[in-house]
Write a protein that holds these residues in place. Structure first.
Motif, PDB file in Angstrom:
ATOM      1  N   ILE A   1      -4.041   5.241  14.119  1.00 13.80           N
ATOM      2  CA  ILE A   1      -5.048   6.018  14.849  1.00 13.80           C
ATOM      3  C   ILE A   1      -5.326   5.335  16.185  1.00 13.80           C
ATOM      4  CG2 ILE A   1      -7.410   6.900  14.787  1.00 13.80           C
ATOM      5  CD1 ILE A   1      -7.224   7.077  11.802  1.00 13.80           C
ATOM      6  N   SER A   2      -5.064   6.070  17.260  1.00 15.75           N
ATOM      7  CA  SER A   2      -5.202   5.512  18.599  1.00 15.75           C
ATOM      8  C   SER A   2      -6.209   6.337  19.391  1.00 15.75           C
ATOM      9  CB  SER A   2      -3.831   5.562  19.289  1.00 15.75           C
ATOM     10  OG  SER A   2      -3.951   5.261  20.641  1.00 15.75           O
TER      11      SER A   2
ATOM     12  N   PRO B   1       0.846  -1.207   0.000  1.00 17.98           N
ATOM     13  CA  PRO B   1       0.000   0.000   0.000  1.00 17.98           C
ATOM     14  C   PRO B   1       0.878   1.253   0.000  1.00 17.98           C
ATOM     15  CG  PRO B   1      -0.704  -1.532   1.712  1.00 17.98           C
ATOM     16  CD  PRO B   1       0.586  -2.072   1.155  1.00 17.98           C
ATOM     17  N   GLU B   2       0.383   2.273  -0.648  1.00 22.68           N
ATOM     18  CA  GLU B   2       1.157   3.529  -0.657  1.00 22.68           C
ATOM     19  C   GLU B   2       1.045   4.179   0.733  1.00 22.68           C
ATOM     20  OE1 GLU B   2      -1.127   6.463  -2.720  1.00 22.68           O
ATOM     21  OE2 GLU B   2      -0.170   7.843  -1.295  1.00 22.68           O
ATOM     22  N   HIS B   3      -0.161   4.160   1.300  1.00 21.99           N
ATOM     23  CA  HIS B   3      -0.369   4.768   2.623  1.00 21.99           C
ATOM     24  C   HIS B   3      -1.414   3.934   3.367  1.00 21.99           C
ATOM     25  CE1 HIS B   3      -1.760   8.521   5.125  1.00 21.99           C
ATOM     26  NE2 HIS B   3      -1.388   7.511   5.877  1.00 21.99           N
ATOM     27  N   LEU B   4      -0.953   3.232   4.383  1.00 19.76           N
ATOM     28  CA  LEU B   4      -1.858   2.371   5.164  1.00 19.76           C
ATOM     29  C   LEU B   4      -2.285   3.109   6.427  1.00 19.76           C
ATOM     30  CD1 LEU B   4      -3.091  -0.531   5.609  1.00 19.76           C
ATOM     31  CD2 LEU B   4      -1.022  -1.031   6.940  1.00 19.76           C
ATOM     32  N   ILE B   5      -3.596   3.202   6.601  1.00 16.62           N
ATOM     33  CA  ILE B   5      -4.114   3.774   7.853  1.00 16.62           C
ATOM     34  C   ILE B   5      -4.520   2.597   8.737  1.00 16.62           C
ATOM     35  CG2 ILE B   5      -5.891   5.258   8.872  1.00 16.62           C
ATOM     36  CD1 ILE B   5      -6.179   6.527   6.024  1.00 16.62           C
ATOM     37  N   VAL B   6      -3.977   2.549   9.940  1.00 18.01           N
ATOM     38  CA  VAL B   6      -4.313   1.465  10.855  1.00 18.01           C
ATOM     39  C   VAL B   6      -5.203   2.042  11.947  1.00 18.01           C
ATOM     40  CG1 VAL B   6      -3.401  -0.260  12.455  1.00 18.01           C
ATOM     41  CG2 VAL B   6      -2.120   0.294  10.373  1.00 18.01           C
ATOM     42  N   VAL B   7      -6.411   1.513  12.056  1.00 12.15           N
ATOM     43  CA  VAL B   7      -7.325   1.980  13.097  1.00 12.15           C
ATOM     44  C   VAL B   7      -7.241   1.005  14.266  1.00 12.15           C
ATOM     45  CG1 VAL B   7      -9.727   2.515  13.690  1.00 12.15           C
ATOM     46  CG2 VAL B   7      -8.858   3.005  11.378  1.00 12.15           C
ATOM     47  N   GLY B   8      -6.781   1.495  15.419  1.00 10.65           N
ATOM     48  CA  GLY B   8      -6.651   0.653  16.613  1.00 10.65           C
ATOM     49  C   GLY B   8      -5.182   0.471  16.951  1.00 10.65           C
ATOM     50  N   SER B   9      -4.802   0.860  18.171  1.00 12.29           N
ATOM     51  CA  SER B   9      -3.383   0.791  18.550  1.00 12.29           C
ATOM     52  C   SER B   9      -3.145  -0.225  19.659  1.00 12.29           C
ATOM     53  CB  SER B   9      -2.886   2.168  18.974  1.00 12.29           C
ATOM     54  OG  SER B   9      -3.501   2.512  20.201  1.00 12.29           O
TER      55      SER B   9
ATOM     56  N   ARG C   1      -6.487   6.282  22.481  1.00 11.09           N
ATOM     57  CA  ARG C   1      -5.955   6.522  23.825  1.00 11.09           C
ATOM     58  C   ARG C   1      -4.775   7.498  23.792  1.00 11.09           C
ATOM     59  NH1 ARG C   1      -8.108   1.778  26.178  1.00 11.09           N
ATOM     60  NH2 ARG C   1      -7.269   2.334  28.214  1.00 11.09           N
ATOM     61  N   ASP C   2      -4.244   7.799  24.991  1.00 12.15           N
ATOM     62  CA  ASP C   2      -3.129   8.758  25.093  1.00 12.15           C
ATOM     63  C   ASP C   2      -1.884   8.250  24.394  1.00 12.15           C
ATOM     64  OD1 ASP C   2      -4.606  10.419  26.532  1.00 12.15           O
ATOM     65  OD2 ASP C   2      -3.765   9.895  28.497  1.00 12.15           O
ATOM     66  N   ARG C   3      -1.712   6.929  24.432  1.00 12.02           N
ATOM     67  CA  ARG C   3      -0.497   6.352  23.842  1.00 12.02           C
ATOM     68  C   ARG C   3      -0.860   5.027  23.197  1.00 12.02           C
ATOM     69  NH1 ARG C   3       0.697   2.237  27.249  1.00 12.02           N
ATOM     70  NH2 ARG C   3       0.120   2.511  29.417  1.00 12.02           N
ATOM     71  N   VAL C   4       0.066   4.541  22.359  1.00  9.95           N
ATOM     72  CA  VAL C   4      -0.156   3.235  21.732  1.00  9.95           C
ATOM     73  C   VAL C   4      -0.081   2.159  22.815  1.00  9.95           C
ATOM     74  CG1 VAL C   4       0.796   4.004  19.534  1.00  9.95           C
ATOM     75  CG2 VAL C   4       2.286   2.837  21.160  1.00  9.95           C
ATOM     76  N   LEU C   5      -0.583   0.983  22.510  1.00 12.34           N
ATOM     77  CA  LEU C   5      -0.550  -0.169  23.415  1.00 12.34           C
ATOM     78  C   LEU C   5      -0.996   0.180  24.836  1.00 12.34           C
ATOM     79  CD1 LEU C   5       2.816  -1.792  22.256  1.00 12.34           C
ATOM     80  CD2 LEU C   5       0.514  -2.628  21.786  1.00 12.34           C
ATOM     81  N   PRO C   6      -2.242   0.654  24.984  1.00 13.23           N
ATOM     82  CA  PRO C   6      -2.681   1.079  26.314  1.00 13.23           C
ATOM     83  C   PRO C   6      -2.657  -0.045  27.353  1.00 13.23           C
ATOM     84  CG  PRO C   6      -4.509   1.066  24.741  1.00 13.23           C
ATOM     85  CD  PRO C   6      -3.259   0.861  23.949  1.00 13.23           C
ATOM     86  N   GLY C   7      -2.709  -1.295  26.906  1.00  4.59           N
ATOM     87  CA  GLY C   7      -2.727  -2.408  27.861  1.00  4.59           C
ATOM     88  C   GLY C   7      -1.341  -2.859  28.300  1.00  4.59           C
ATOM     89  N   GLU C   8      -0.286  -2.268  27.745  1.00  6.84           N
ATOM     90  CA  GLU C   8       1.071  -2.753  28.032  1.00  6.84           C
ATOM     91  C   GLU C   8       1.790  -1.832  29.015  1.00  6.84           C
ATOM     92  OE1 GLU C   8       2.363  -5.629  26.786  1.00  6.84           O
ATOM     93  OE2 GLU C   8       0.439  -5.970  25.810  1.00  6.84           O
ATOM     94  N   ASP C   9       2.951  -2.255  29.458  1.00  8.30           N
ATOM     95  CA  ASP C   9       3.813  -1.468  30.337  1.00  8.30           C
ATOM     96  C   ASP C   9       4.005  -0.062  29.742  1.00  8.30           C
ATOM     97  OD1 ASP C   9       6.090  -1.687  32.559  1.00  8.30           O
ATOM     98  OD2 ASP C   9       6.925  -0.658  30.808  1.00  8.30           O
TER      99      ASP C   9
ATOM    100  N   VAL D   1       1.433   9.035  14.264  1.00  8.43           N
ATOM    101  CA  VAL D   1       0.594   8.449  15.316  1.00  8.43           C
ATOM    102  C   VAL D   1      -0.399   9.519  15.762  1.00  8.43           C
ATOM    103  CG1 VAL D   1       0.559   7.372  17.595  1.00  8.43           C
ATOM    104  CG2 VAL D   1       2.512   6.971  16.065  1.00  8.43           C
ATOM    105  N   LEU D   2      -1.688   9.256  15.551  1.00 10.47           N
ATOM    106  CA  LEU D   2      -2.720  10.200  15.990  1.00 10.47           C
ATOM    107  C   LEU D   2      -3.299   9.681  17.302  1.00 10.47           C
ATOM    108  CD1 LEU D   2      -4.613  10.819  12.593  1.00 10.47           C
ATOM    109  CD2 LEU D   2      -2.747  12.164  13.607  1.00 10.47           C
ATOM    110  N   SER D   3      -2.942  10.331  18.409  1.00  6.70           N
ATOM    111  CA  SER D   3      -3.411   9.871  19.718  1.00  6.70           C
ATOM    112  C   SER D   3      -4.732  10.544  20.072  1.00  6.70           C
ATOM    113  CB  SER D   3      -2.389  10.220  20.795  1.00  6.70           C
ATOM    114  OG  SER D   3      -1.130   9.748  20.417  1.00  6.70           O
ATOM    115  N   ARG D   4      -5.425   9.962  21.047  1.00  7.68           N
ATOM    116  CA  ARG D   4      -6.717  10.480  21.529  1.00  7.68           C
ATOM    117  C   ARG D   4      -7.634  10.838  20.355  1.00  7.68           C
ATOM    118  NH1 ARG D   4      -2.895  12.492  24.734  1.00  7.68           N
ATOM    119  NH2 ARG D   4      -2.710  14.410  23.554  1.00  7.68           N
ATOM    120  N   THR D   5      -7.624   9.984  19.350  1.00  3.06           N
ATOM    121  CA  THR D   5      -8.425  10.227  18.151  1.00  3.06           C
ATOM    122  C   THR D   5      -9.217   8.968  17.830  1.00  3.06           C
ATOM    123  OG1 THR D   5      -6.598  11.566  17.313  1.00  3.06           O
ATOM    124  CG2 THR D   5      -8.274  10.941  15.720  1.00  3.06           C
ATOM    125  N   ARG D   6     -10.517   9.132  17.659  1.00  4.11           N
ATOM    126  CA  ARG D   6     -11.332   7.975  17.290  1.00  4.11           C
ATOM    127  C   ARG D   6     -11.667   8.033  15.808  1.00  4.11           C
ATOM    128  NH1 ARG D   6     -13.391   4.524  20.815  1.00  4.11           N
ATOM    129  NH2 ARG D   6     -13.090   5.104  22.983  1.00  4.11           N
TER     130      ARG D   6
END
Ligand code: FAD
Length: 470
Positions: free
Chosen positions: A211-212, A182-190, A214-222, A240-245
């Motif tokens: 597109i995340s 893909p030329e530009h892949l948008i991933v929804v969900g971090s 939450r405040d940061r990627v991988l909200p469930g991790e350390d 990385v677009l944070s706090r964006t739905r």
């Protein structure tokens, strides 16, 4: 139901890790096992999820190692971006991914066959707790059993305003049909899935926007690990677009447009939806058989995989306990050990190691920082890899080893490794957590010099004084 010692006929619905690993144990213990599976042995784990994604990531690793090898004196082609220096043939990569997954599924089928497990290709459902009905190409077959294991897995969640079309708006199961990068892949969900694919596609040379919500990627991790990773993502050019739905995703010709919660839009060539999983529990006759489901449709199980219905066990993603292939397999084995009267230890989630296959990888086991309280009953140490001799030699700048131990006793209770191949480095920490080893026992074991695992022992050495002093 007959006494446990006499139970021999076992019906398993679903041939993923939860189902096929249970089948192997049940056959080993003398059970008469029938597995009913819809899509192919190995399940989503082998055909669409773990095996394909980790095979793709193997190529991505080579790409990013190569692209970043200039520091080690390697001469590459001209150009600034990784794709100018090394290239990838995504069609070839995906053909390899698909062939490898099919071969792995065939290996599992052959193994079950050798162990005398009967496999029925079809759609299974319960007709009461001790009868499985399989709908196959040849019609319906009713299988009378003494006990059932439900291991039907889960499927990608789809948002009403972001319907996958299999071409440009994709679930993670559909990615492997792509012939060109893909030329530009948008991933929804971090979460883990979104982060892994965003990392891999960046390494493969594609523009990626993550597109995340939450405040940061991988909200469930350390949190420290997620911070390192987000820094690496940005350094490599990912947006990385944070706090964006993402509210809606629509196709416009050969473009996709993602509408954001603040009214803005992001445009790309493809969009990957990675917004969670839904358990495959509808239409299985579960509630009619007395099996209780939780609010989100997951099957409720105890630590030996029993459901609320006598003679019905469940394992894997359909239980939502911890959606990992390793956990699914262990739940399935535990169910059979329990059912067939073998020695069994209830599932211990504290001992589960898990890994995020980004670059760098994030591996964790046992307690997390969130489990720590302020009572001083635990101590922690974090060692950046930047000071590790092997990491320096390999040009590894990002990552760390973190260990958690109980003060007083010094027992290792958890750890985090952020590093290339962290999935391989977490094992000594997992052994320590599972075997309740002390920091001194870990510290006194020899490690190779130079090695990144040397940092695990060094972290344990540094905890020696903290355990008694803090
Ligand atoms: C992109 C991605 C990457 C992942 N990577 C990893 C990883 O690296 N490591 C890891 O540990 N975990 C990973 N996971 C999680 C892992 O894939 C799951 O935890 C694992 O597949 C669960 O196994 P299971 O046996 O419960 O279900 P599945 O693997 O989903 O298997 C269920 C099987 O049941 C069949 N089935 C469903 N309904 C019926 C029915 N009514 N009748 C007959 N058959 C039926 C399905 O066709 C399927 O074959 C990943 C997940 C995703 C989404």
């Amino acid at each position: 139901m007959r006494e446990n010692a006499q139970v021999t006929r076992i019906g398993i619905i679903g041939g993923g890790p939860g189902g096929y690993e249970a089948a192997l144990v049940a056959a080993q213990l003398g059970g008469e096992v029938t597995v009913v599976d819809r899509d192919g042995l190995g399940g989503s784990a082998v055909l669409t999820d773990c095996v394909p994604s980790k095979t793709l990531i193997a190529t991505a690793e080579v790409m990013s190692d190569t692209a970043e090898s200039g520091e080690l004196g390697v001469l590459l082609g001209a150009g600034d971006s990784p794709s100018d220096q090394v290239g990838v043939d995504l069609g070839k990569v995906n053909a390899r991914v698909t062939a490898l997954a099919q071969a792995q599924s065939a290996d599992i089928a052959a193994r079950l066959d050798r162990e005398g497990v009967r496999v029925v290709h079809g759609l299974g459902r319960l007709d009461g707790p001790t009868r499985v009905v399989a709908t196959t190409d040849g019609g319906e077959e009713t299988i009378e059993v003494d006990a059932v294991l439900v291991a039907t897995g889960a499927h990608p969640r789809v948002l009403p305003d972001a319907q996958p079309d299999g071409e440009r708006i994709l679930t993670w199961e559909q990615l492997y049909t792509l012939a060109d990068l893909p030329e530009h892949l948008i991933v929804v969900g971090s979460g883990v899935t979104g982060a892994e694919f965003a990392s891999a596609y960046t390494a493969l040379g594609c523009d990626v926007t993550l597109i995340s919500s939450r405040d940061r990627v991988l909200p469930g991790e350390d949190a420290d690990a997620a911070e390192v990773l987000e820094g690496v993502f940005k350094r490599r050019g990912m947006t990385v677009l944070s706090r964006t739905r993402a509210g809606a995703v629509r196709r416009e010709g050969d473009r996709v447009v993602v509408t954001l919660s603040d009214g803005g839009t992001v445009e790309g060539s493809h969009c990957l939806m990675a917004v969670g999983s839904i358990p495959n529990t509808a239409g299985l006759g579960l509630e009619e058989a007395g099996v209780r489901l939780g609010d989100a449709g997951f099957i409720e199980v105890d630590r030996v995989s029993r459901t609320s219905a006598t003679a019905v066990y469940a394992a894997g993603d359909c239980t939502g306990v911890l959606m990992l292939a390793s956990v699914a397999a262990m739940q399935g084995r535990i169910a059979m050990w329990h059912l067939l009267g073998d020695a069994v230890t209830p599932l211990n989630l504290r001992a589960v190691s898990s890994n995020v296959f980004t670059d760098p990888e994030i591996a964790t086991v046992g307690w997390t920082e969130n489990d720590m309280d302020d009572s001083g009953s635990t101590v922690t140490v974090k060692l950046p890899l930047a000071t590790n001799a092997r990491a320096k030699m390999q040009g590894v700048h990002d990552g760390f080893v973190k260990l958690f131990a109980r003060s007083g006793s010094g027992t290792v209770v958890g750890g985090v490794v952020v590093a290339p191949r962290a999935s391989e480095l977490i094992f000594p920490v997992a052994l320590a957590v599972d075997g309740r080893l002390t920091v001194d026992q870990v510290a006194h074991s020899f490690t190779i010099y130079p090695s990144i695992s040397g940092s695990v022992a060094e972290a344990a050495r540094q905890l020696h004084t903290k355990v008694w002093r803090d």
